[in-house]
Design a protein around this motif. Structure first.
Motif, mmCIF file in Angstrom:
data_model
loop_
_atom_site.group_PDB
_atom_site.id
_atom_site.type_symbol
_atom_site.label_atom_id
_atom_site.label_comp_id
_atom_site.label_asym_id
_atom_site.label_seq_id
_atom_site.Cartn_x
_atom_site.Cartn_y
_atom_site.Cartn_z
ATOM 1 N N PHE A 207 71.216 19.943 12.546
ATOM 2 C CA PHE A 207 70.325 20.809 11.776
ATOM 3 C C PHE A 207 68.890 20.625 12.281
ATOM 4 C CE2 PHE A 207 74.180 20.420 9.379
ATOM 5 C CZ PHE A 207 74.344 21.661 8.776
ATOM 6 N N ALA A 208 68.026 20.044 11.494
ATOM 7 C CA ALA A 208 66.637 19.851 11.926
ATOM 8 C C ALA A 208 66.486 18.687 12.891
ATOM 9 C CB ALA A 208 65.749 19.628 10.698
ATOM 10 N N GLY A 209 67.571 17.923 13.044
ATOM 11 C CA GLY A 209 67.517 16.725 13.880
ATOM 12 C C GLY A 209 67.519 15.486 13.007
ATOM 13 N N ARG A 210 68.215 14.445 13.466
ATOM 14 C CA ARG A 210 68.354 13.249 12.641
ATOM 15 C C ARG A 210 67.006 12.602 12.347
ATOM 16 N NH1 ARG A 210 72.494 8.093 13.591
ATOM 17 N NH2 ARG A 210 71.649 6.826 11.860
ATOM 18 N N GLU A 211 66.163 12.464 13.351
ATOM 19 C CA GLU A 211 64.874 11.800 13.137
ATOM 20 C C GLU A 211 64.022 12.558 12.129
ATOM 21 O OE1 GLU A 211 60.948 10.328 15.699
ATOM 22 O OE2 GLU A 211 62.780 10.986 16.740
ATOM 23 N N ARG A 212 63.986 13.858 12.252
ATOM 24 C CA ARG A 212 63.207 14.679 11.332
ATOM 25 C C ARG A 212 63.746 14.565 9.910
ATOM 26 N NH1 ARG A 212 58.764 17.203 9.359
ATOM 27 N NH2 ARG A 212 59.226 19.243 8.448
ATOM 28 N N THR A 213 65.067 14.670 9.752
ATOM 29 C CA THR A 213 65.665 14.594 8.423
ATOM 30 C C THR A 213 65.427 13.233 7.783
ATOM 31 O OG1 THR A 213 67.376 16.207 8.981
ATOM 32 C CG2 THR A 213 67.827 14.752 7.124
ATOM 33 N N GLU A 214 65.649 12.179 8.533
ATOM 34 C CA GLU A 214 65.489 10.843 7.968
ATOM 35 C C GLU A 214 64.040 10.563 7.610
ATOM 36 O OE1 GLU A 214 67.367 7.819 10.286
ATOM 37 O OE2 GLU A 214 69.350 8.768 10.164
ATOM 38 N N SER A 215 63.106 11.078 8.391
ATOM 39 C CA SER A 215 61.691 10.925 8.079
ATOM 40 C C SER A 215 61.331 11.652 6.786
ATOM 41 C CB SER A 215 60.844 11.467 9.234
ATOM 42 O OG SER A 215 59.470 11.422 8.918
ATOM 43 N N ARG A 216 61.860 12.848 6.613
ATOM 44 C CA ARG A 216 61.594 13.627 5.407
ATOM 45 C C ARG A 216 62.201 12.962 4.169
ATOM 46 N NH1 ARG A 216 58.103 17.019 4.126
ATOM 47 N NH2 ARG A 216 59.445 18.662 3.272
ATOM 48 N N ILE A 217 63.396 12.412 4.324
ATOM 49 C CA ILE A 217 64.034 11.750 3.181
ATOM 50 C C ILE A 217 63.258 10.502 2.786
ATOM 51 C CG2 ILE A 217 66.104 10.491 2.454
ATOM 52 C CD1 ILE A 217 67.700 12.589 4.076
ATOM 53 N N ALA A 218 62.765 9.750 3.771
ATOM 54 C CA ALA A 218 61.935 8.581 3.464
ATOM 55 C C ALA A 218 60.660 9.002 2.739
ATOM 56 C CB ALA A 218 61.591 7.840 4.754
ATOM 57 N N GLU A 219 60.100 10.143 3.135
ATOM 58 C CA GLU A 219 58.908 10.672 2.473
ATOM 59 C C GLU A 219 59.209 11.004 1.009
ATOM 60 O OE1 GLU A 219 55.949 14.572 2.879
ATOM 61 O OE2 GLU A 219 57.329 14.058 4.506
ATOM 62 N N LEU A 220 60.379 11.590 0.777
ATOM 63 C CA LEU A 220 60.782 11.914 -0.590
ATOM 64 C C LEU A 220 60.974 10.653 -1.416
ATOM 65 C CD1 LEU A 220 61.774 13.896 -2.772
ATOM 66 C CD2 LEU A 220 64.052 13.800 -1.702
ATOM 67 N N GLN A 221 61.636 9.646 -0.848
ATOM 68 C CA GLN A 221 61.812 8.381 -1.563
ATOM 69 C C GLN A 221 60.467 7.799 -1.984
ATOM 70 O OE1 GLN A 221 64.114 6.530 1.630
ATOM 71 N NE2 GLN A 221 65.771 6.092 0.180
ATOM 72 N N ASP A 222 59.527 7.768 -1.033
ATOM 73 C CA ASP A 222 58.212 7.190 -1.320
ATOM 74 C C ASP A 222 57.483 7.980 -2.400
ATOM 75 O OD1 ASP A 222 58.598 5.198 0.542
ATOM 76 O OD2 ASP A 222 57.499 6.228 2.152
ATOM 77 N N ARG A 223 57.615 9.305 -2.354
ATOM 78 C CA ARG A 223 56.919 10.134 -3.347
ATOM 79 C C ARG A 223 57.500 9.897 -4.740
ATOM 80 N NH1 ARG A 223 53.986 11.430 -6.277
ATOM 81 N NH2 ARG A 223 52.815 13.374 -6.601
ATOM 82 N N VAL A 224 58.821 9.733 -4.824
ATOM 83 C CA VAL A 224 59.453 9.435 -6.118
ATOM 84 C C VAL A 224 58.945 8.098 -6.640
ATOM 85 C CG1 VAL A 224 61.644 8.865 -7.228
ATOM 86 C CG2 VAL A 224 61.503 10.840 -5.710
ATOM 87 N N ARG A 225 58.907 7.098 -5.779
ATOM 88 C CA ARG A 225 58.504 5.759 -6.204
ATOM 89 C C ARG A 225 57.046 5.695 -6.637
ATOM 90 N NH1 ARG A 225 61.362 3.808 -0.781
ATOM 91 N NH2 ARG A 225 63.501 3.490 -1.547
ATOM 92 N N SER A 226 56.221 6.546 -6.087
ATOM 93 C CA SER A 226 54.791 6.516 -6.395
ATOM 94 C C SER A 226 54.421 7.430 -7.555
ATOM 95 C CB SER A 226 53.978 6.911 -5.159
ATOM 96 O OG SER A 226 54.236 8.256 -4.792
ATOM 97 N N SER A 227 55.417 7.961 -8.246
ATOM 98 C CA SER A 227 55.141 8.958 -9.287
ATOM 99 C C SER A 227 54.887 8.355 -10.662
ATOM 100 C CB SER A 227 56.314 9.947 -9.388
ATOM 101 O OG SER A 227 57.494 9.290 -9.842
ATOM 102 N N GLY A 228 54.915 7.032 -10.762
ATOM 103 C CA GLY A 228 54.690 6.400 -12.053
ATOM 104 C C GLY A 228 53.229 6.384 -12.440
ATOM 105 N N SER A 229 52.958 5.938 -13.644
ATOM 106 C CA SER A 229 51.584 5.817 -14.112
ATOM 107 C C SER A 229 51.351 4.394 -14.599
ATOM 108 C CB SER A 229 51.302 6.808 -15.241
ATOM 109 O OG SER A 229 52.151 6.571 -16.341
ATOM 110 N N GLY A 230 50.207 3.834 -14.255
ATOM 111 C CA GLY A 230 49.895 2.476 -14.658
ATOM 112 C C GLY A 230 50.865 1.473 -14.051
#
Length: 352
Positions: free
Chosen positions: A278-301
C-alpha cells in the motif's frame, strides 16, 4: 489473589513437558506453551496457564487430537481453507499465520479460514507475528456457547474474540485484543477457582437475572459488551468465523469446559494486509507510531492516556523475570504435575 512468581522459561518448559506427556509433538507443545506463558506475562490470565490442565484433559479424553494432520483446501490466489483435524488451535493458527505472511508478501492481502479446530489462546500472540512481518491484521474465532445476545436469555454466541493489530515504528504494535463479551469466559473460571465475585454487568443467571456469582454465571450466560452494539459485533464475528467453512456456530458446539471429550470444531479467520503493498511499510509504521504518540499525549494534567496494547506491553516488561500466577492456578498445575509425574512446579518457583 496473585502472589506466586515463576520464571517464564520454567513455565514454558513445564507446559511443554505436560503437553508432550499427552502425546503432543515437542515442537507443537513448545509453541502452545509459549502462547500460554506470554498471555500470563501480559496479565491475560484467562488465556494463560489456567488453560493447560483443560488442554491436557481434552487431549486425554479425545476432545483435542495431539497429532493432527493439517490440510489446506481451496488454496488459490490469496485465500485458503484449513482443516485443523481437531488439533490444538495454536498449531492451526501458526499454519494459518505463516500462510497469510507467505501469500500476502506476493498478493498484498491474504486470508485463511480454519475449521475443525480448538481454542487458540490470546489473539495478540498471532497479531504480533503479523505485525512483525509488516502486516495489519484482523483475527477472530468462534468458541463454545456462553453468551446471550442483547436482551436474550439463552447461550447462542461465544465470547467471539476480536483482534486487530498494526505494525509501528515505535517497536510495539498497535493492538486491540478483546472478547466481545464483557469479560473473557476464562475469567469466570478463574473467579470460580479463586472464590471471588465477577464484576457487575458481566453475566446473568439461568433466569436472566444479573449475577456476580461465577457459579451462577456458568449456569446462565455472559453478556455482550456495549449493549446492542456489542451484541451486533459478536453476532457478525460468529458469522465471519464459522460460516465460511464447516465450522460449527457456538449454539451447535459443546465446549471442552463442559465436556473435555468434545471436538468443538471451532472456526478461525485470519486476514492480513501487507503494508508494503500500500503506502509502503516504512510510511505506514511511521504513521501508526505518530498515532500512538498522539493518543498518549492527549491527557490533561497528571492523567495518563495509553494507546491500545500499552497495558500488555508494560506487564510483559515487568514479567520478564517473574510471571505472577493465582494460587488457584498454581494448585491445579501442581496436581497436573503429580498426575503426569513431572517435576513439581514449586521447585521451579523463581525468586522476585
Amino acid at each position: 489473589m496473585v502472589d506466586q512468581h515463576f520464571a517464564p522459561q520454567d513455565l514454558t518448559r513445564f507446559a511443554t513437558e505436560a503437553l508432550s506427556a499427552r502425546g503432543v509433538p515437542v515442537e507443537d507443545a513448545g509453541l502452545t506453551a509459549r502462547s500460554l506463558v506470554q498471555a500470563d506475562q501480559r496479565g491475560i490470565y484467562s488465556h494463560g496457564m489456567l488453560r493447560l490442565p483443560l488442554y491436557c484433559e481434552a487431549l486425554r479424553l479425545g476432545g483435542i487430537n495431539p497429532e493432527p494432520r493439517l490440510k489446506f483446501s481451496k488454496d488459490s490466489g490469496s485465500i485458503a481453507v484449513l482443516d485443523a483435524d481437531a488439533g490444538l488451535g495454536q498449531i492451526a493458527m501458526q499454519a494459518a499465520v505463516d500462510r497469510v505472511i507467505e501469500v500476502g508478501r506476493v498478493q498484498g492481502i491474504a486470508a485463511v479460514a480454519v475449521h475443525n479446530s480448538s481454542h487458540y489462546g490470546a489473539g495478540g500472540f498471532w497479531s504480533d507475528q503479523l505485525a512483525e512481518a509488516g502486516f495489519i491484521s484482523f483475527i477472530t474465532s468462534s468458541t463454545g456457547p456462553v453468551v446471550a445476545p442483547y436482551a436474550g436469555a439463552s447461550k447462542v454466541l461465544g465470547t467471539n474474540p476480536l483482534t486487530f493489530g498494526a505494525p509501528s515504528a515505535s517497536g510495539w504494535p498497535l493492538t486491540a485484543d478483546l472478547a466481545t463479551s464483557n469479560g473473557a469466559y476464562g475469567k469466570v473460571i478463574a473467579a470460580k477457582n479463586e472464590g471471588t465475585p465477577l464484576p457487575e454487568g458481566w453475566a446473568v443467571d439461568a433466569l436472566g437475572n444479573p449475577t456476580t456469582d461465577p457459579v451462577e454465571a456458568e449456569k446462565g450466560s455472559m453478556i455482550p459488551f456495549g449493549g446492542h452494539k456489542g451484541s451486533a459485533v459478536a453476532v457478525l464475528l460468529e458469522a465471519f468465523a464459522a460460516s465460511l467453512t464447516d465450522a460449527t456456530f457456538a449454539f451447535e458446539t459443546v465446549d471442552i469446559w463442559a465436556n473435555p471429550s468434545s471436538r468443538m470444531n471451532n472456526g478461525h479467520l485470519v486476514i492480513g494486509l501487507n503494508t508494503a503493498a500500500f503506502a509502503g511499510r516504512e510510511r505506514t509504521e511511521s504513521r501508526i507510531a505518530e498515532l500512538q504518540d498522539r493518543v498518549r499525549s492527549s491527557g490533561s494534567g497528571s492523567r495518563e492516556v495509553l494507546a491500545p496494547g500499552d497495558p500488555e506491553r508494560r506487564r510483559h516488561a515487568e514479567a520478564e523475570d517473574g510471571v505472577s500466577l493465582p494460587d488457584s492456578t498454581v494448585n491445579q498445575l501442581t496436581a497436573l504435575a503429580q498426575e503426569l509425574s513431572l517435576m513439581p512446579l514449586e521447585i521451579r518457583q523463581a525468586s522476585r
